[in-house]
Write a protein that holds these residues in place. Structure first.
Motif, mmCIF file in Angstrom:
data_model
loop_
_atom_site.group_PDB
_atom_site.id
_atom_site.type_symbol
_atom_site.label_atom_id
_atom_site.label_comp_id
_atom_site.label_asym_id
_atom_site.label_seq_id
_atom_site.Cartn_x
_atom_site.Cartn_y
_atom_site.Cartn_z
ATOM 1 N N LEU A 79 0.799 -1.371 -0.248
ATOM 2 C CA LEU A 79 -0.236 0.015 0.052
ATOM 3 C C LEU A 79 1.030 1.322 -0.077
ATOM 4 O O LEU A 79 1.760 1.246 0.809
ATOM 5 C CB LEU A 79 -1.480 0.061 1.106
ATOM 6 N N SER A 80 0.575 2.214 -0.727
ATOM 7 C CA SER A 80 0.911 3.796 -0.935
ATOM 8 C C SER A 80 0.243 4.901 0.371
ATOM 9 O O SER A 80 -1.300 4.071 0.524
ATOM 10 C CB SER A 80 1.825 4.580 -2.246
ATOM 11 N N GLU A 81 1.655 5.369 0.704
ATOM 12 C CA GLU A 81 0.147 6.370 1.746
ATOM 13 C C GLU A 81 -1.155 6.774 0.287
ATOM 14 O O GLU A 81 -2.087 7.319 1.319
ATOM 15 C CB GLU A 81 1.100 8.570 1.110
ATOM 16 N N LYS A 85 -4.980 7.156 1.657
ATOM 17 C CA LYS A 85 -5.645 8.578 1.935
ATOM 18 C C LYS A 85 -7.193 8.782 0.825
ATOM 19 O O LYS A 85 -8.044 8.802 1.141
ATOM 20 C CB LYS A 85 -4.602 9.394 1.425
ATOM 21 N N ASP A 86 -7.020 7.672 -0.570
ATOM 22 C CA ASP A 86 -8.031 7.635 -1.410
ATOM 23 C C ASP A 86 -9.032 6.585 -0.864
ATOM 24 O O ASP A 86 -10.062 7.611 -0.779
ATOM 25 C CB ASP A 86 -7.624 6.669 -2.483
ATOM 26 N N PHE A 87 -8.452 5.453 0.130
ATOM 27 C CA PHE A 87 -10.118 4.565 0.571
ATOM 28 C C PHE A 87 -10.379 5.403 2.125
ATOM 29 O O PHE A 87 -11.963 4.863 2.237
ATOM 30 C CB PHE A 87 -9.302 3.420 1.044
ATOM 31 N N ALA A 88 -9.916 6.603 2.530
ATOM 32 C CA ALA A 88 -10.316 7.020 3.395
ATOM 33 C C ALA A 88 -11.197 8.076 3.103
ATOM 34 O O ALA A 88 -12.448 8.747 3.891
ATOM 35 C CB ALA A 88 -9.369 7.489 4.479
ATOM 36 N N ASN A 89 -10.406 8.943 2.024
ATOM 37 C CA ASN A 89 -11.664 9.740 1.272
ATOM 38 C C ASN A 89 -12.603 8.970 0.768
ATOM 39 O O ASN A 89 -13.905 9.532 1.196
ATOM 40 C CB ASN A 89 -11.112 10.814 0.329
ATOM 41 N N MET A 97 -8.012 6.705 11.451
ATOM 42 C CA MET A 97 -8.507 5.303 11.812
ATOM 43 C C MET A 97 -8.239 3.955 10.503
ATOM 44 O O MET A 97 -8.172 3.106 11.591
ATOM 45 C CB MET A 97 -10.414 5.523 11.399
ATOM 46 N N VAL A 98 -8.060 4.455 9.480
ATOM 47 C CA VAL A 98 -7.825 4.186 8.236
ATOM 48 C C VAL A 98 -6.323 2.693 8.852
ATOM 49 O O VAL A 98 -5.662 1.840 9.089
ATOM 50 C CB VAL A 98 -7.292 4.008 7.212
ATOM 51 N N LYS A 99 -5.197 3.745 8.940
ATOM 52 C CA LYS A 99 -3.863 3.434 9.467
ATOM 53 C C LYS A 99 -3.674 2.595 10.920
ATOM 54 O O LYS A 99 -3.054 1.817 10.627
ATOM 55 C CB LYS A 99 -3.205 4.875 9.428
#
Length: 280
Positions: A79-81, A85-89, A97-99
């Protein structure tokens, strides 16, 4: 990945032939395991000190995936940052939360060395999955199978790492019946977020083999499976994703990990990880 051989058909055959082509073997890429593929598999097995039988089981799959890995940077599976971030958005979650869930549920790792997804095989789930398929598990309990087939949960038989694949292979090989292969692969938790295989239909995958093949691809696929799971799974009146949004780590942990979450302090670990990433 299911065991395939001469005259087998399906998506796994197509995947095999794609790998063989990348490795320089001349095969026709289709969904049919023909004579050209059989010859290429035997040549690959000979080259890699495997039993030369043309059967692509767990050991041959592992060697094939390892060889393919050497052609593509191993880090490409992580996974990249931007992925996170895309998933969280997309799901309306805080990045922290995701991390946090990623760290606690997988220790931040979705793949083992040599490119196989991280798994944990559950013998008590295997028992239930066999029963679902009309198989009486008691008939197959023996000294040899007791570490992969049992009625009640225990961590006694966990090996961790690559050792879990030894247990998976043993379970799938108890019988040649398709039910044992399907039940075994459905009884492991897969990848970064340790999603149980038996959820494959609920999450929209065509088969357990389809789900497993996606887990072999990239941690991004692990994240997709996680997103599907928490968005579609209800627990105590709410979707799991809603418990995350409310930062109710106890409810999320109970729904995601089961009643043993308290013993393992998953809720506390998730909360602490969330605080850490929120303050980063």
């Amino acid at each position: 990945m299911r065991t395939i051989r001469y005259r087998s058909q399906g998506e796994d055959v197509h995947h095999l032939e794609q790998i063989l082509t990348k490795l320089g073997y001349t095969v026709f890429v289709s969904n049919f395991f023909g004579k050209d593929t059989d010859q290429a598999v035997k040549a690959f097995q000979l080259k890699n000190n495997l039993v030369v039988d043309g059967i692509v089981g767990l050991k041959t799959w592992s060697k094939l995936i390892e060889a393919e890995k050497n052609l593509v940077a191993f880090n490409d599976k992580f996974l990249s940052e931007k992925d996170v971030k895309d998933f969280a958005n997309d799901f309306g979650l805080e990045l922290a939360m995701v991390k946090a869930v990623n760290e606690i549920e997988s220790s931040g790792k979705g793949f083992l060395l040599h490119g196989r997804p991280r798994i944990l095989f559950e013998g008590h789930i295997f028992w239930r999955e066999l029963e679902k398929r009309g198989v009486n598990p008691s008939s197959y309990v023996s000294e040899r199978t007791k570490n992969v087939l049992y009625k009640k949960w225990t961590k006694t038989h966990y090996k961790g790492g690559a050792g879990e694949y030894d247990r998976l292979e043993k379970a799938a090989g108890i019988s040649d019946k398709a039910a044992f292969h399907e039940a075994a692969y459905a009884s492991a938790s897969w990848g970064s977020f340790q999603v149980m295989g038996f959820h494959y239909k609920h999450l929209g995958y065509a088969s357990i083999d389809h789900f497993v093949s996606e887990m072999y691809e990239h941690e991004r696929e692990h994240l997709k499976a996680f997103g599907k799971f928490i968005s579609k799974t209800n627990f105590k009146g709410k979707k799991l994703i809603d418990w995350v949004k409310e930062k109710n780590w106890a409810k999320f942990a109970e729904g995601y990990n089961g009643p043993g979450y308290k013993k393992n302090k998953y809720d506390i670990k998730l909360k602490n990880a969330y605080v850490k990433y929120s303050n980063a």
